[in-house]
Design a protein around this motif. Sequence first.
Motif, mmCIF file in Angstrom:
data_model
loop_
_atom_site.group_PDB
_atom_site.id
_atom_site.type_symbol
_atom_site.label_atom_id
_atom_site.label_comp_id
_atom_site.label_asym_id
_atom_site.label_seq_id
_atom_site.Cartn_x
_atom_site.Cartn_y
_atom_site.Cartn_z
ATOM 1 N N ILE A 3 14.603 2.683 -2.267
ATOM 2 C CA ILE A 3 13.267 3.087 -3.505
ATOM 3 C C ILE A 3 12.140 2.080 -4.092
ATOM 4 C CG2 ILE A 3 12.948 3.090 -6.592
ATOM 5 C CD1 ILE A 3 16.348 3.355 -6.088
ATOM 6 N N ASP A 4 11.155 2.303 -3.763
ATOM 7 C CA ASP A 4 9.787 1.552 -3.771
ATOM 8 C C ASP A 4 9.721 2.091 -5.460
ATOM 9 O OD1 ASP A 4 6.980 0.969 -4.025
ATOM 10 O OD2 ASP A 4 6.467 2.081 -3.194
ATOM 11 N N ALA A 5 10.140 0.360 -6.373
ATOM 12 C CA ALA A 5 9.720 0.171 -7.175
ATOM 13 C C ALA A 5 8.215 -0.797 -7.497
ATOM 14 C CB ALA A 5 10.572 -1.083 -7.591
ATOM 15 N N HIS A 6 7.358 0.207 -7.012
ATOM 16 C CA HIS A 6 6.110 -0.529 -7.384
ATOM 17 C C HIS A 6 5.009 0.110 -7.486
ATOM 18 C CE1 HIS A 6 3.385 -4.137 -8.522
ATOM 19 N NE2 HIS A 6 2.594 -3.153 -8.486
ATOM 20 N N ALA A 7 4.549 0.925 -7.527
ATOM 21 C CA ALA A 7 3.613 1.617 -7.056
ATOM 22 C C ALA A 7 2.614 2.498 -8.975
ATOM 23 C CB ALA A 7 3.959 3.245 -6.348
ATOM 24 N N THR A 258 8.720 -7.057 -4.553
ATOM 25 C CA THR A 258 8.120 -8.377 -3.390
ATOM 26 C C THR A 258 6.656 -8.232 -2.653
ATOM 27 O OG1 THR A 258 8.986 -6.234 -1.328
ATOM 28 C CG2 THR A 258 11.005 -6.958 -2.301
ATOM 29 N N ILE A 259 6.441 -8.022 -3.716
ATOM 30 C CA ILE A 259 4.560 -7.702 -2.700
ATOM 31 C C ILE A 259 4.569 -9.873 -3.175
ATOM 32 C CG2 ILE A 259 2.592 -6.692 -3.572
ATOM 33 C CD1 ILE A 259 4.200 -4.978 -4.758
ATOM 34 N N VAL A 260 4.527 -10.000 -1.787
ATOM 35 C CA VAL A 260 4.286 -12.032 -1.431
ATOM 36 C C VAL A 260 3.857 -11.541 -0.441
ATOM 37 C CG1 VAL A 260 5.973 -12.560 -3.276
ATOM 38 C CG2 VAL A 260 6.047 -12.145 -0.782
ATOM 39 N N GLN A 261 3.716 -11.255 0.363
ATOM 40 C CA GLN A 261 2.970 -10.817 1.949
ATOM 41 C C GLN A 261 3.149 -11.754 2.503
ATOM 42 O OE1 GLN A 261 1.489 -10.299 -0.999
ATOM 43 N NE2 GLN A 261 0.020 -7.559 -0.714
ATOM 44 N N ILE A 278 15.023 -9.225 -7.418
ATOM 45 C CA ILE A 278 14.330 -8.579 -6.716
ATOM 46 C C ILE A 278 14.200 -7.540 -6.063
ATOM 47 C CG2 ILE A 278 12.941 -9.446 -5.066
ATOM 48 C CD1 ILE A 278 14.181 -11.806 -4.353
ATOM 49 N N MET A 279 13.158 -6.455 -6.314
ATOM 50 C CA MET A 279 13.336 -4.656 -6.167
ATOM 51 C C MET A 279 12.049 -5.115 -4.106
ATOM 52 S SD MET A 279 13.720 -3.373 -9.475
ATOM 53 C CE MET A 279 12.545 -4.384 -10.288
ATOM 54 N N MET A 280 12.272 -3.489 -3.375
ATOM 55 C CA MET A 280 11.633 -3.673 -2.633
ATOM 56 C C MET A 280 10.398 -2.794 -3.314
ATOM 57 S SD MET A 280 9.882 -0.539 -0.739
ATOM 58 C CE MET A 280 10.887 0.203 -0.443
ATOM 59 N N GLY A 281 8.417 -3.392 -3.068
ATOM 60 C CA GLY A 281 7.609 -2.445 -4.072
ATOM 61 C C GLY A 281 6.690 -2.374 -2.728
ATOM 62 N N SER A 282 5.077 -1.639 -3.127
ATOM 63 C CA SER A 282 4.456 -1.355 -2.187
ATOM 64 C C SER A 282 3.329 -1.869 -2.348
ATOM 65 C CB SER A 282 4.352 -0.285 -1.435
ATOM 66 O OG SER A 282 4.161 0.651 -2.965
ATOM 67 N N ASP A 283 3.080 -1.629 -4.883
ATOM 68 C CA ASP A 283 1.682 -0.881 -4.991
ATOM 69 C C ASP A 283 0.682 -0.218 -4.597
ATOM 70 O OD1 ASP A 283 0.111 -2.144 -7.406
ATOM 71 O OD2 ASP A 283 -0.659 -3.788 -5.800
ATOM 72 N N MET A 284 1.334 0.558 -3.494
ATOM 73 C CA MET A 284 0.767 1.417 -3.577
ATOM 74 C C MET A 284 -0.176 2.520 -4.567
ATOM 75 S SD MET A 284 2.181 5.134 -1.442
ATOM 76 C CE MET A 284 0.804 5.736 -0.368
ATOM 77 N N PRO A 285 -1.592 2.788 -4.725
ATOM 78 C CA PRO A 285 -1.989 3.195 -3.173
ATOM 79 C C PRO A 285 -3.104 1.747 -2.190
ATOM 80 C CG PRO A 285 -3.523 3.947 -4.897
ATOM 81 C CD PRO A 285 -2.350 3.199 -4.886
ATOM 82 N N PHE A 286 -3.076 0.356 -3.104
ATOM 83 C CA PHE A 286 -3.892 -0.759 -3.626
ATOM 84 C C PHE A 286 -3.745 -1.449 -1.947
ATOM 85 C CE2 PHE A 286 -3.248 0.240 -7.662
ATOM 86 C CZ PHE A 286 -4.890 0.787 -7.347
ATOM 87 N N PRO A 287 -4.645 -2.025 -1.233
ATOM 88 C CA PRO A 287 -4.663 -2.289 0.220
ATOM 89 C C PRO A 287 -4.480 -3.643 -0.168
ATOM 90 C CG PRO A 287 -7.142 -1.210 0.028
ATOM 91 C CD PRO A 287 -6.014 -1.333 -1.994
ATOM 92 N N ILE A 288 -4.221 -4.171 -1.506
ATOM 93 C CA ILE A 288 -4.003 -5.625 -1.639
ATOM 94 C C ILE A 288 -1.992 -6.177 -1.947
ATOM 95 C CG2 ILE A 288 -3.932 -5.498 -3.755
ATOM 96 C CD1 ILE A 288 -5.062 -8.655 -2.133
ATOM 97 N N GLY A 289 -2.075 -4.654 -1.652
ATOM 98 C CA GLY A 289 -0.759 -4.194 -1.809
ATOM 99 C C GLY A 289 0.115 -4.511 -0.313
ATOM 100 N N ASP A 290 1.327 -4.020 -0.485
ATOM 101 C CA ASP A 290 2.485 -3.957 0.511
ATOM 102 C C ASP A 290 2.951 -2.246 1.097
ATOM 103 O OD1 ASP A 290 3.946 -3.947 2.992
ATOM 104 O OD2 ASP A 290 5.563 -6.015 2.067
ATOM 105 N N LEU A 291 2.080 -2.350 2.114
ATOM 106 C CA LEU A 291 2.148 -0.703 2.954
ATOM 107 C C LEU A 291 3.247 0.086 3.626
ATOM 108 C CD1 LEU A 291 -1.383 0.605 2.208
ATOM 109 C CD2 LEU A 291 0.547 0.718 0.521
ATOM 110 N N GLU A 292 3.561 -1.291 4.142
ATOM 111 C CA GLU A 292 4.716 -1.298 4.787
ATOM 112 C C GLU A 292 5.931 -2.038 4.683
ATOM 113 O OE1 GLU A 292 4.873 -0.953 9.806
ATOM 114 O OE2 GLU A 292 3.120 -2.660 8.510
ATOM 115 N N PRO A 293 6.326 -1.997 2.655
ATOM 116 C CA PRO A 293 6.865 -2.086 2.360
ATOM 117 C C PRO A 293 8.520 -2.883 2.700
ATOM 118 C CG PRO A 293 6.896 -0.150 1.205
ATOM 119 C CD PRO A 293 6.019 -0.702 2.368
ATOM 120 N N LYS A 294 9.092 -1.879 3.420
ATOM 121 C CA LYS A 294 10.561 -1.758 4.159
ATOM 122 C C LYS A 294 10.818 -3.243 5.046
ATOM 123 C CE LYS A 294 13.334 1.108 5.015
ATOM 124 N NZ LYS A 294 14.162 2.712 5.570
#
Length: 321
Positions: A3-7, A258-261, A278-294
């Motif tokens: 589950i991506d918990a942040h988008a 997890t969006i700390v890069q 803690i939950m895995m997240g991407s902040d999709m679709p924003f480039p400042i996020g993490d688009l490979e969150p796993k």
Amino acid sequence: MIIDAHAHLVPPTLVDAIKAQADRFPSVRITPEGGFAFAGGKPTRPVSKGLSDIEGRLKWMDDNRIDLQVVGGWLDIFGNDLPVEEGIAWARLYNEHLLDAAKANPRFVPLCLVPLQDGARAAEVLREAHAQGFKGTMIGTQPKGKGGVLDDASLTPFWEAAHELEMGVAIHPVFESGDDRVHDYGMANAVGRITDMLITFSRLIYAGHVTRYNKAKIIAGIGGAALPYVIGRLRRNYSLDKSLGDPDAALATLYYDTIVQDTRTLRYLADIVGADRIMMGSDMPFPIGDLEPKKIVAETSFSEGERASINGGLAQRLLGL
């Protein structure tokens, strides 16, 4: 279940609905570039393709082997600075289209929008959303526009409702962090959102909200911003004035993504708050996020059990999926 918990999602039907019902929103203007202006304020950025591209979103999820994605709206168009009745109608319209998008695509878990212009009406809309099946809400750090605070006494009914309903409350930074110095060098995203979150959560902690409304599942996005790093200073301030909320108790109550890069930062976050928060997240679709969150979860020093929890187990339990 992964589950991506942040988008974030702007349902493709929403903009058309806004245009068709423009008479309901006299304080909203759609710009020629595809952005919005609320109550005569500064126009937003245009709605990017990534925010509304359902097909592309599902392909990205498939490519990254992600089963579900928790989606809130786009903070730029939350409309919390609209007149109250207009803001309520705006929130309800957004929620209608978010829910429709989730019903059409069950891999999306929607977080509702609430009109934070008025705490009692925000509570009313939150209760409606809960009855409709929403598992939580995403709110911005600065209600009622730039400089607003979430510990404002007028918002007490909202916090009471979130606590009573045991709803997820994902708190997200806004673009206007309150310090114009960040509007150079791309710092609004890199730094401004961090300071915005730090100030917001410090206020909520010291006001006692985090522990008082502890049945609300409050999520501190972007890895809790700078909270784990400044816990010593927050603690020291508390030791000087015990009328404040306890920061250690608050950090142990919050949830994080997890969006700390940086793997060292993610490991430090886990050391401070526990990997089980803690939950895995991407902040999709924003480039400042993490688009490979796993990837960051895989490359950080965690046990297999901790990885399973971060990659979906906690989000599944937290949101009752």
